[in-house]
Write a protein that holds these residues in place. Structure first.
Motif, PDB file in Angstrom:
ATOM      1  N   PHE A 154       0.819  -1.210   0.000  1.00 36.87           N
ATOM      2  CA  PHE A 154       0.000   0.000   0.000  1.00 36.87           C
ATOM      3  C   PHE A 154       0.852   1.260   0.000  1.00 36.87           C
ATOM      4  N   GLY A 155       2.146   1.103  -0.150  1.00 36.14           N
ATOM      5  CA  GLY A 155       3.041   2.241  -0.290  1.00 36.14           C
ATOM      6  C   GLY A 155       3.526   2.845   1.003  1.00 36.14           C
ATOM      7  N   LEU A 156       3.388   2.148   2.125  1.00 35.66           N
ATOM      8  CA  LEU A 156       3.855   2.684   3.398  1.00 35.66           C
ATOM      9  C   LEU A 156       5.367   2.539   3.513  1.00 35.66           C
ATOM     10  N   GLY A 157       6.016   3.581   4.020  1.00 33.78           N
ATOM     11  CA  GLY A 157       7.451   3.550   4.230  1.00 33.78           C
ATOM     12  C   GLY A 157       7.810   2.871   5.535  1.00 33.78           C
ATOM     13  N   ARG A 158       9.119   2.817   5.842  1.00 33.09           N
ATOM     14  CA  ARG A 158       9.584   2.132   7.038  1.00 33.09           C
ATOM     15  C   ARG A 158       9.030   2.762   8.312  1.00 33.09           C
ATOM     16  N   ALA A 159       9.032   4.104   8.375  1.00 27.37           N
ATOM     17  CA  ALA A 159       8.536   4.785   9.579  1.00 27.37           C
ATOM     18  C   ALA A 159       7.047   4.520   9.782  1.00 27.37           C
ATOM     19  N   ALA A 160       6.288   4.567   8.696  1.00 26.59           N
ATOM     20  CA  ALA A 160       4.850   4.329   8.803  1.00 26.59           C
ATOM     21  C   ALA A 160       4.561   2.884   9.208  1.00 26.59           C
ATOM     22  N   ILE A 161       5.334   1.953   8.667  1.00 22.20           N
ATOM     23  CA  ILE A 161       5.157   0.545   9.046  1.00 22.20           C
ATOM     24  C   ILE A 161       5.454   0.347  10.529  1.00 22.20           C
ATOM     25  N   MET A 162       6.473   1.034  11.011  1.00 22.49           N
ATOM     26  CA  MET A 162       6.843   0.883  12.416  1.00 22.49           C
ATOM     27  C   MET A 162       5.753   1.405  13.340  1.00 22.49           C
ATOM     28  N   THR A 163       5.176   2.580  13.007  1.00 21.09           N
ATOM     29  CA  THR A 163       4.192   3.198  13.899  1.00 21.09           C
ATOM     30  C   THR A 163       2.776   2.656  13.692  1.00 21.09           C
ATOM     31  N   ARG A 164       2.445   2.222  12.463  1.00 23.12           N
ATOM     32  CA  ARG A 164       1.068   1.813  12.174  1.00 23.12           C
ATOM     33  C   ARG A 164       0.875   0.299  12.111  1.00 23.12           C
ATOM     34  N   VAL A 165       1.974  -0.439  12.026  1.00 24.37           N
ATOM     35  CA  VAL A 165       1.871  -1.905  11.955  1.00 24.37           C
ATOM     36  C   VAL A 165       2.626  -2.560  13.109  1.00 24.37           C
ATOM     37  N   ALA A 166       3.928  -2.261  13.214  1.00 21.78           N
ATOM     38  CA  ALA A 166       4.757  -2.937  14.213  1.00 21.78           C
ATOM     39  C   ALA A 166       4.361  -2.565  15.637  1.00 21.78           C
ATOM     40  N   LEU A 167       4.205  -1.276  15.901  1.00 14.34           N
ATOM     41  CA  LEU A 167       3.899  -0.839  17.265  1.00 14.34           C
ATOM     42  C   LEU A 167       2.549  -1.358  17.762  1.00 14.34           C
ATOM     43  N   PRO A 168       1.454  -1.237  16.987  1.00 11.59           N
ATOM     44  CA  PRO A 168       0.188  -1.804  17.483  1.00 11.59           C
ATOM     45  C   PRO A 168       0.265  -3.304  17.756  1.00 11.59           C
ATOM     46  N   ASN A 169       0.998  -4.037  16.900  1.00  8.92           N
ATOM     47  CA  ASN A 169       1.138  -5.473  17.117  1.00  8.92           C
ATOM     48  C   ASN A 169       1.963  -5.773  18.366  1.00  8.92           C
ATOM     49  N   ALA A 170       2.913  -4.882  18.683  1.00  7.43           N
ATOM     50  CA  ALA A 170       3.800  -5.113  19.820  1.00  7.43           C
ATOM     51  C   ALA A 170       3.211  -4.659  21.148  1.00  7.43           C
ATOM     52  N   LEU A 171       2.150  -3.869  21.129  1.00  8.29           N
ATOM     53  CA  LEU A 171       1.640  -3.271  22.363  1.00  8.29           C
ATOM     54  C   LEU A 171       1.284  -4.289  23.453  1.00  8.29           C
ATOM     55  N   PRO A 172       0.631  -5.418  23.146  1.00  6.72           N
ATOM     56  CA  PRO A 172       0.361  -6.384  24.231  1.00  6.72           C
ATOM     57  C   PRO A 172       1.634  -6.904  24.891  1.00  6.72           C
ATOM     58  N   PHE A 173       2.675  -7.158  24.087  1.00  8.86           N
ATOM     59  CA  PHE A 173       3.948  -7.616  24.644  1.00  8.86           C
ATOM     60  C   PHE A 173       4.595  -6.508  25.471  1.00  8.86           C
ATOM     61  N   ILE A 174       4.531  -5.284  24.963  1.00 11.67           N
ATOM     62  CA  ILE A 174       5.108  -4.148  25.681  1.00 11.67           C
ATOM     63  C   ILE A 174       4.419  -3.973  27.025  1.00 11.67           C
ATOM     64  N   PHE A 175       3.104  -4.113  27.038  1.00 13.65           N
ATOM     65  CA  PHE A 175       2.363  -3.915  28.275  1.00 13.65           C
ATOM     66  C   PHE A 175       2.711  -4.996  29.295  1.00 13.65           C
ATOM     67  N   THR A 176       2.955  -6.209  28.820  1.00 12.92           N
ATOM     68  CA  THR A 176       3.419  -7.265  29.727  1.00 12.92           C
ATOM     69  C   THR A 176       4.763  -6.882  30.345  1.00 12.92           C
ATOM     70  N   GLY A 177       5.653  -6.324  29.541  1.00 13.71           N
ATOM     71  CA  GLY A 177       6.921  -5.833  30.073  1.00 13.71           C
ATOM     72  C   GLY A 177       6.737  -4.727  31.090  1.00 13.71           C
ATOM     73  N   VAL A 178       5.756  -3.849  30.853  1.00 12.49           N
ATOM     74  CA  VAL A 178       5.473  -2.769  31.807  1.00 12.49           C
ATOM     75  C   VAL A 178       5.001  -3.351  33.136  1.00 12.49           C
TER      76      VAL A 178
END
Length: 255
Positions: A154-178
């Motif tokens: 869909f034409g997303l760059g690396r920064a957009a993939i990190m904030t719109r794809v990677a970060l939302p997917n990682a949030l449950p794991f991050i919250f466990t770390g918190v």
């Protein structure tokens, strides 16, 4: 409901054993007071403004440390998890620093930044950083490649993939770390206060009252307060995680 009932039974059993041991005469009550005496002193303490201020000082330092650790660890974890070259270049340094016991740094920090709240906050940040950091990195390792490829299509760059794809997917794991880091940060804040790295807080207050041998009931009352803070924080964060990321549990069950 059933698990909560079992937990309550376990706590009640522990308190009954404590009360019985306190009256059994194994040790003088000024050294090992029964739980009824400790709760009585705790009720008196909670009615005093001085003790409530000590609790507030500890809780504020703990919250600040947890927030700062999260603010550092999440972006750093995203960076190390997204760029394998950076991760390899910093691996030796990270693995060298990570095992250093935070309490071993107390004398150094007292000399460098003084005896104020900055010392306990800095040590708590250092200790709480690692679970969040490694959970973030692990979450990116587990990211489904199809998600990334779809975003690129869909034409997303690396920064957009990190904030719109990677970060939302990682949030449950991050919250466990918190959640893990919350306990570590609280332990370190109170530990530093007990070692004299601060001028206020539950640990600093316990250090003062422990100078008198007949005040063990006060020390144990402060210990109970610290335990209750940790218990409530864990249950609160666990409840918040279920409310925010219940979709992740459903997705894992569907796999």
């Amino acid at each position: 409901m059933r698990s909560a009932l079992r937990g309550a039974i376990g706590v009640a059993g522990f308190l009954l054993l404590w009360e019985a041991a306190g009256h059994a005469g194994f040790a003088p009550q000024n050294l090992f007071p029964p739980v009824s005496m400790v709760f009585a002193r705790l009720g008196e303490l909670l009615a005093t403004e001085e003790f409530l201020r000590e609790i507030i000082a500890t809780v504020l330092a703990w919250l600040i440390a947890l927030a700062v650790a999260t603010g550092i660890a999440v972006p750093l974890g995203l960076l190390l998890g997204s760029y394998p070259a950076v991760r390899r270049a910093t691996k030796v340094l990270v693995e060298f620093i990570r095992p250093v016991p935070p309490v071993a740094l107390i004398p150094l920090l007292i000399v460098l930044i003084g005896n104020g709240p900055e010392t306990k906050i800095s040590l708590a940040v250092f200790g709480a950083l690692w679970p969040i950091l490694f959970n973030t990195i692990y979450a990116l390792d587990e990211l489904e490649p199809m998600y990334v490829e779809t975003a690129r299509s869909f034409g997303l760059g690396r920064a957009a993939i990190m904030t719109r794809v990677a970060l939302p997917n990682a949030l449950p794991f991050i919250f466990t770390g918190v959640r893990i880091s919350a306990s570590i940060a609280l332990i370190l804040v109170i530990s530093v206060e007990l070692r004299g790295g601060g001028t206020a807080g539950i640990g600093y207050w316990m250090l003062g009252v422990s100078q008198g041998i007949r005040q063990m009931d006060l020390v144990l009352a402060g210990t109970l307060v610290a335990g209750v803070i940790g218990l409530l924080s864990n249950y609160g964060l666990e409840w918040l995680q279920r409310r925010l990321f219940g979709w992740n549990e459903i997705a894992q069950e569907a796999r």
